[in-house]
Design a protein around this motif. Sequence first.
Motif, PDB file in Angstrom:
ATOM      1  N   VAL A   1      -0.377  10.021   5.927  1.00  0.00           N
ATOM      2  CA  VAL A   1      -1.324  11.148   5.905  1.00  0.00           C
ATOM      3  C   VAL A   1      -2.727  10.669   6.287  1.00  0.00           C
ATOM      4  O   VAL A   1      -3.448  11.354   7.023  1.00  0.00           O
TER       5      VAL A   1
ATOM      6  N   ILE B   1       5.961  12.483   8.526  1.00  0.00           N
ATOM      7  CA  ILE B   1       5.526  13.592   7.675  1.00  0.00           C
ATOM      8  C   ILE B   1       6.376  14.830   7.952  1.00  0.00           C
ATOM      9  O   ILE B   1       6.820  15.524   7.030  1.00  0.00           O
TER      10      ILE B   1
ATOM     11  N   ARG C   1       4.601   7.884   3.089  1.00  0.00           N
ATOM     12  CA  ARG C   1       4.350   9.102   3.857  1.00  0.00           C
ATOM     13  C   ARG C   1       3.225   9.930   3.237  1.00  0.00           C
ATOM     14  O   ARG C   1       2.434  10.561   3.948  1.00  0.00           O
TER      15      ARG C   1
ATOM     16  N   MET D   1       3.735  18.416   1.326  1.00  0.00           N
ATOM     17  CA  MET D   1       4.819  17.440   1.161  1.00  0.00           C
ATOM     18  C   MET D   1       5.259  17.347  -0.293  1.00  0.00           C
ATOM     19  O   MET D   1       6.456  17.328  -0.596  1.00  0.00           O
TER      20      MET D   1
END
Length: 582
Positions: A121, A307, A116, A93
Amino acid sequence: MLKTILSQVKEFKRVSILTPVFVLGEVILEMVIPLLMASIIDEGVTAGNIDHIKTTGLWMLLLAVVSLCLGLLSARFGAQASAGLARNLRQAMFEKIQTYSFSNIDKFSTSSLITRLTTDVTNVQNAYMMILRMCSRAPASLLVAMVLSFSINAELASIYLVAVVVLGVLLFLIMSRAMKYFKQVFQKYDDMNASVQENVTGIRVVKAYVREDHENKKFQKASQNIYKTFLSAEKILSWNAPLMNFTVYACILLISWLGANMIVGSSLTTGELMNLLTYCMNILMSLMMLSMVFVMITMSTASAERICEVLKEEPDLVNPEHPVHTIADGSVEFRHVDFAYRKNADKPVLKDINLSVRSGETIGIIGGTGSAKTSLVSLISRLYDVTAGQVLVGGRDVREYDLESLRDQVSVVLQKNVLFSGTILENLRWGDENASLEECKRACRLACADEFIEKMPDGYDTYLEQGGTNVSGGQRQRLCIARALLKKPKVLILDDSTSAVDTATDARIRQAFAREIPDTTKFIIAQRVSSVSGADRILVLDDGVISGFDTHENLLKTNPIYQDVYESQTSGNGDFDEGSDH
């Protein structure tokens, strides 16, 4: 979505496979132990066979130790796999965010990206751990226990079957109702993070205006929304435990009552009854584990979707198939350029911009607030792509260049001066990580930053707080200019980056540029006429349109906007917007 998440397992595939394998081994051994216990009761205690009790007891001890080892290994591998997945997701990410253009970043708020990268996560990590361990353990335990129960006594085992079906339906109804609340809660996390970020970033403004109570109430409201949403979900989930306990105890009572009658009738042994009671707990606890997994998967599904949004977002700005890496010179040309931040915008921010700048020229840019000065220079380093027309640097369209090569040669000192936590030298070397101390000092001399750095006790090793809060606004600006100069660019853009510097220092910086970097093309955005009057030419922007592009002297004769600004500032007002009616 599942494919995107699992693609980040990567080097942790082996431990991800080994975890359920060891779990299955642990379950099988756990299911065998009750059989041995029944054997001890029926063939050892009842028959008075001490040797059988000892032998079977040793086997039980051995199986328990092996089962414990398998359980420990599955826990270790599961933790390694889930933590590894979380690490890879965060890295993927973060790397993806680095490729985003400004327009991509505009789609996600900063607080949302932080949520996020952290909360979402973590939820996926926990869910992956439970899937690897409980999702393999619960079905296997339920299936093995059910088969063994039916092999002992099908009549009593049918009680489990009914209990499993009834409990399964009830748990599904509970989970489906709770799911909608978990999907809502992460948007509320974004709001809370936004409140914290704004407060911490603007803490000086908050204290200056004595708005602590207002900020407390705003945070309390965001926090309360999360509390209420979680509470709604937990109220529904709270039915899990009583339903499970009721089912477990009902099964135990039925099996004990019916089993006792069967023992009296000699159709069931005491050991077999004990086995059935043990498997009863295994079967129903497996259902409880499945319900917990379902809750975690429900929560993590919303997180996984968020995500995936980040990972699947495609950057608007990408390198061409065969990018150009060398920029010939610092010449810049705009050919019929239109630009809008959104494709469906009602009108463009810049309209039909045509101008040509020779390499080494100094160009001043002046205009009122909202006249699109920053938008214009952002196109040169391709922070955004034009909506129509072309921007050329070194005689080639910027879209033909490798992005890294282009931005290495087009250095920008942004309107918001950003310094990072670390020493002054570490911040300067963002411009060139291999720059020597002498090169850093030279850049600071050009930016007139050396005069205050050398007065500091630690000099270039002085530690800067995050954002450079322990130096003044003017000092931050000069450090950012020095950092940009270390790149040795062919084009240097100063976006109102001397606004916090006094006029004398501003003049010295401009003189140093003219003397030391004559071949670098310089764009200087300013509100003060004095900051651009010495430029080779001055660009006057008015509402995204070029109003004038000429020398200071000619603009004073021909351009009414420039005349108004000059008169207002020389008469003592000094603010661009105050002096112009345009």
